[in-house]
Design a protein around this motif. Structure first.
Motif, PDB file in Angstrom:
ATOM      1  N   ALA A 116     -15.529  -4.095   7.419  1.00 59.29           N
ATOM      2  CA  ALA A 116     -16.664  -3.534   7.229  1.00 59.29           C
ATOM      3  C   ALA A 116     -17.311  -2.338   7.015  1.00 59.29           C
ATOM      4  O   ALA A 116     -17.641  -1.292   6.413  1.00 59.29           O
ATOM      5  N   ILE A 120     -16.887  -0.726   3.701  1.00 67.46           N
ATOM      6  CA  ILE A 120     -18.202  -0.745   2.453  1.00 67.46           C
ATOM      7  C   ILE A 120     -18.607   0.691   2.212  1.00 67.46           C
ATOM      8  O   ILE A 120     -18.858   1.110   0.822  1.00 67.46           O
ATOM      9  N   LYS A 206      -9.491  -7.661   4.012  1.00 64.52           N
ATOM     10  CA  LYS A 206     -10.686  -7.656   3.826  1.00 64.52           C
ATOM     11  C   LYS A 206     -12.018  -6.426   3.921  1.00 64.52           C
ATOM     12  O   LYS A 206     -12.858  -6.272   2.802  1.00 64.52           O
ATOM     13  N   MET A 210     -13.981  -5.973   0.883  1.00 68.46           N
ATOM     14  CA  MET A 210     -14.986  -5.238   0.993  1.00 68.46           C
ATOM     15  C   MET A 210     -14.884  -4.120  -0.118  1.00 68.46           C
ATOM     16  O   MET A 210     -16.824  -3.806  -0.327  1.00 68.46           O
ATOM     17  N   SER A 250     -26.234  -6.255  -0.529  1.00 67.72           N
ATOM     18  CA  SER A 250     -26.771  -6.614   0.770  1.00 67.72           C
ATOM     19  C   SER A 250     -26.276  -8.199   0.783  1.00 67.72           C
ATOM     20  O   SER A 250     -25.345  -8.678   2.152  1.00 67.72           O
ATOM     21  N   LEU A 253     -22.529  -8.910   0.736  1.00 69.45           N
ATOM     22  CA  LEU A 253     -21.418  -8.333   1.256  1.00 69.45           C
ATOM     23  C   LEU A 253     -21.814  -9.516   2.583  1.00 69.45           C
ATOM     24  O   LEU A 253     -20.551  -9.313   3.755  1.00 69.45           O
ATOM     25  N   PHE A 257     -18.866 -11.195   4.579  1.00 67.35           N
ATOM     26  CA  PHE A 257     -18.676 -11.027   6.020  1.00 67.35           C
ATOM     27  C   PHE A 257     -18.536 -12.855   6.570  1.00 67.35           C
ATOM     28  O   PHE A 257     -17.861 -12.616   8.052  1.00 67.35           O
TER      29      PHE A 257
END
Length: 331
Positions: A116, A120, A206, A210, A250, A253, A257
């Protein structure tokens, strides 16, 4: 009570009831699926044992009962927090799983946070400047995260950083620092060195996800009227990205997550095996090998529980991130 609070309370109760139904269905499927595979008596008892010994062990573990009676007995114990005793270790299953769970929690959380906090920003940058050479390089690296097998990357990390360079340890969990009776690796510098390689290995998928998700959301958001009005108001590009773009992207995301954290808890088996990380994943592999049914059932039920709880938390976080959902539930 305000209308919004009433709506949220009703939503929470509805989701809790749904969660109970899901857990009951999953417990039945898991129990039937696991108990229909193999015969643990063949593993637990020597082939030279007498028939009397075999019958005594079968009765002791309740394996002489019909499957539906075994399930309801298991369900009754489960409601009281008793997952039974391990066939192999002869200790309560919950105690055995909880002893390994902090290691898996630590590894899963570290890998998701790496994905993350690195993925991101890189994805937002790649979406903000899609034609830049650095953005193309970021997207090319993200493809590797989806394409390269986890076990191969893990072996490569061990060969490079542990064997050839000698910078980091190749396996195990290292020294632990206890907090409230639970040992953690990341609280000491030496323990953290043991965590780095398995967390990096587990975070690659991951990280790639992301990056691609943040890039797609950023490119879409940059074309909206919200961003155009913010630029017309004279806001800086950094402020636009932080206040508007990140807020608008968000929700997906947060969803990813939460789901990735739950899936990592459930399926960190390969990484834990490669790096000899003493977590729940390695325990379940050993349990499958020895047909330790209570441990297998407890693991799968706890995995389902984690998915249900994390999905509930993600759903509730939507209302905090998107005012439209709050107004919708209040209405």
């Amino acid at each position: 009570m305000p209308r919004y609070c009433t709506g949220m309370l009703g939503f929470i109760i509805q989701r809790l009831l749904q969660s109970v139904g899901v857990m009951l269905a999953m417990s039945a499927l898991v129990f039937v699926g696991v108990y229909a595979i193999g015969n643990p008596i063949d593993v637990l008892i020597s082939p030279d044992a007498t028939q009397d010994i075999r019958e005594d062990v079968i009765r002791r573990y309740g394996l002489d009962l019909p499957l539906w009676q075994q399930y309801f007995a298991f369900l009754g114990r489960l409601l009281s927090g008793d997952f039974g005793r391990s066939f192999v270790f002869d200790i309560p299953v919950l105690e055995l799983v909880l002893a390994r769970l902090p290691a898996t929690l630590e590894l899963a959380l570290a890998s998701v946070l790496i994905g993350a906090f690195i993925g991101i920003p890189l994805g937002i940058y790649a979406g903000y400047r899609p034609e830049a050479a650095s953005s193309r390089a970021i997207m090319a690296v993200s493809v590797l995260g989806f394409s390269v097998p986890t076990f191969w990357v893990g072996l490569l990390l061990i060969l490079t950083f542990a064997v050839n360079l000698g910078w980091l340890p190749a396996g195990d969990r290292g020294p632990l620092v206890e907090v409230f009776g639970i040992g953690w690796s990341f609280l000491s510098a030496e323990g953290l060195s043991y965590l780095i390689l398995p967390a990096l290995n587990l975070s690659l998928f991951k990280l790639a996800m992301m990056i691609r998700l943040a890039r797609a959301g950023t490119r879409e958001t940059m074309l909206t009227d919200t961003v155009k009005f913010a630029r017309a108001a004279g806001l800086s590009e950094f402020t636009i990205l932080r206040r508007h773009v990140l807020r608008l992207i968000s929700i997906p995301l947060v969803t990813v997550f939460g789901l990735e954290f739950a899936s990592t808890l459930a399926f960190a088996v390969v990484t834990e095996t490669i790096f000899s990380w003493p977590g729940v994943g390695k325990l379940i592999i050993d349990s499958i090998t020895s047909l330790d049914r209570p441990v297998m059932v407890a693991y799968l039920v706890l995995v389902a529980f984690f998915f249900v709880v994390i999905n509930l938390v993600v759903d509730l976080s939507y209302a905090l991130l998107d005012p439209r959902l709050r107004r919708g539930r209040a209405a």
